[in-house]
Design a protein around this motif. Structure first.
Motif, PDB file in Angstrom:
ATOM      1  N   PHE A 164      10.773   7.379   2.243  1.00 41.69           N
ATOM      2  CA  PHE A 164      10.029   8.628   2.426  1.00 41.69           C
ATOM      3  C   PHE A 164      10.967   9.733   2.911  1.00 41.69           C
ATOM      4  O   PHE A 164      10.979  10.828   2.369  1.00 41.69           O
ATOM      5  CB  PHE A 164       8.886   8.399   3.432  1.00 41.69           C
ATOM      6  CG  PHE A 164       8.094   9.633   3.752  1.00 41.69           C
ATOM      7  CD1 PHE A 164       7.030  10.002   2.947  1.00 41.69           C
ATOM      8  CD2 PHE A 164       8.399  10.428   4.847  1.00 41.69           C
ATOM      9  CE1 PHE A 164       6.284  11.142   3.230  1.00 41.69           C
ATOM     10  CE2 PHE A 164       7.670  11.566   5.138  1.00 41.69           C
ATOM     11  CZ  PHE A 164       6.609  11.913   4.321  1.00 41.69           C
ATOM     12  N   GLN A 165      11.782   9.414   3.917  1.00 38.69           N
ATOM     13  CA  GLN A 165      12.688  10.421   4.472  1.00 38.69           C
ATOM     14  C   GLN A 165      13.750  10.828   3.452  1.00 38.69           C
ATOM     15  O   GLN A 165      14.061  12.006   3.324  1.00 38.69           O
ATOM     16  CB  GLN A 165      13.345   9.899   5.746  1.00 38.69           C
ATOM     17  CG  GLN A 165      14.171  10.970   6.437  1.00 38.69           C
ATOM     18  CD  GLN A 165      14.521  10.620   7.864  1.00 38.69           C
ATOM     19  OE1 GLN A 165      14.071   9.619   8.407  1.00 38.69           O
ATOM     20  NE2 GLN A 165      15.312  11.459   8.483  1.00 38.69           N
ATOM     21  N   ASN A 166      14.273   9.853   2.708  1.00 34.69           N
ATOM     22  CA  ASN A 166      15.292  10.170   1.698  1.00 34.69           C
ATOM     23  C   ASN A 166      14.745  11.064   0.595  1.00 34.69           C
ATOM     24  O   ASN A 166      15.418  11.977   0.135  1.00 34.69           O
ATOM     25  CB  ASN A 166      15.861   8.883   1.082  1.00 34.69           C
ATOM     26  CG  ASN A 166      16.722   8.118   2.067  1.00 34.69           C
ATOM     27  OD1 ASN A 166      17.221   8.673   3.044  1.00 34.69           O
ATOM     28  ND2 ASN A 166      16.864   6.828   1.834  1.00 34.69           N
ATOM     29  N   VAL A 167      13.511  10.804   0.159  1.00 37.95           N
ATOM     30  CA  VAL A 167      12.920  11.562  -0.949  1.00 37.95           C
ATOM     31  C   VAL A 167      12.421  12.927  -0.494  1.00 37.95           C
ATOM     32  O   VAL A 167      12.616  13.933  -1.168  1.00 37.95           O
ATOM     33  CB  VAL A 167      11.778  10.758  -1.621  1.00 37.95           C
ATOM     34  CG1 VAL A 167      11.032  11.604  -2.647  1.00 37.95           C
ATOM     35  CG2 VAL A 167      12.333   9.503  -2.288  1.00 37.95           C
ATOM     36  N   THR A 168      11.765  12.979   0.700  1.00 34.24           N
ATOM     37  CA  THR A 168      11.107  14.226   1.109  1.00 34.24           C
ATOM     38  C   THR A 168      11.940  15.086   2.054  1.00 34.24           C
ATOM     39  O   THR A 168      11.718  16.289   2.151  1.00 34.24           O
ATOM     40  CB  THR A 168       9.767  13.933   1.831  1.00 34.24           C
ATOM     41  OG1 THR A 168      10.049  13.276   3.081  1.00 34.24           O
ATOM     42  CG2 THR A 168       8.847  13.085   0.978  1.00 34.24           C
ATOM     43  N   GLY A 169      12.845  14.462   2.796  1.00 35.18           N
ATOM     44  CA  GLY A 169      13.580  15.200   3.826  1.00 35.18           C
ATOM     45  C   GLY A 169      12.794  15.308   5.122  1.00 35.18           C
ATOM     46  O   GLY A 169      13.289  15.815   6.120  1.00 35.18           O
ATOM     47  N   ALA A 170      11.554  14.837   5.118  1.00 31.32           N
ATOM     48  CA  ALA A 170      10.718  14.843   6.325  1.00 31.32           C
ATOM     49  C   ALA A 170      10.735  13.438   6.927  1.00 31.32           C
ATOM     50  O   ALA A 170      10.927  12.454   6.224  1.00 31.32           O
ATOM     51  CB  ALA A 170       9.285  15.246   5.982  1.00 31.32           C
TER      52      ALA A 170
END
Length: 163
Positions: free
Chosen positions: A29-35
């Motif tokens: 999730f963090q890798n794809v969204t930056g959040a």
């Protein structure tokens, strides 16, 4: 599927356990969204993954025109739903169920000591708030219990006043 669990403190009294699969999903999730996701719930019954994101990070996670969240859904091959976290249980429930459609959230202590949330919505909008097959209501129940020990979530419409 690994069932190793890792704990982290939610606040001083409660602990949320995450499986290694959930931690991998949060990393993805963090890798794809930056959040950054603060939590991840795999809801097998509804074939979805629910991520709880920090306040103010929804726009980053969704992306322009929903592009980021669509990319993530393609990678995980499941529906992805986002909820914006709040330390206030009423606001957290409002965030889960569409703040524009919720008129009021009341949290009461029942006689047995358990907590109950009553969410008031316009009768015409109740179906949208509850969601297809009750999926939104189910998400609210899962997360209210997980974060605030609220054991009952009721979505109600105030009775229409007859003239």
């Amino acid at each position: 599927m690994s069932h190793q669990e890792i704990e982290f403190k939610k606040d001083m009294t409660e602990t949320i356990k995450l499986t290694t699969d959930q931690i991998k999903l949060m990393s993805l999730f963090q890798n794809v969204t930056g959040a950054t996701a603060r939590d991840c719930i795999e809801d097998e019954k509804q074939d979805r993954v629910i991520f709880v994101v920090n306040q103010g990070k929804m726009g980053l996670a969704i992306g322009k025109g929903g592009s980021t969240i669509k990319n993530l859904q393609n990678v995980v091959k499941r529906n992805v739903e986002l909820v914006e976290y709040s330390e206030d249980p009423a606001e957290f429930l409002r965030n889960m169920l569409n703040p524009k459609l919720v008129s009021e959230v009341k949290i009461n202590k029942r006689l047995d000591g358990s907590l109950q949330a009553i969410i008031l919505v316009d009768a015409k909008k109740k179906g949208i708030v509850v969601g297809r097959e009750g999926r939104n209501a189910e998400k609210a129940r899962l997360l209210a219990k997980r974060y605030f020990q609220i054991s009952s979530v009721l979505i109600q419409s105030p009775e229409k006043i007859m003239e």
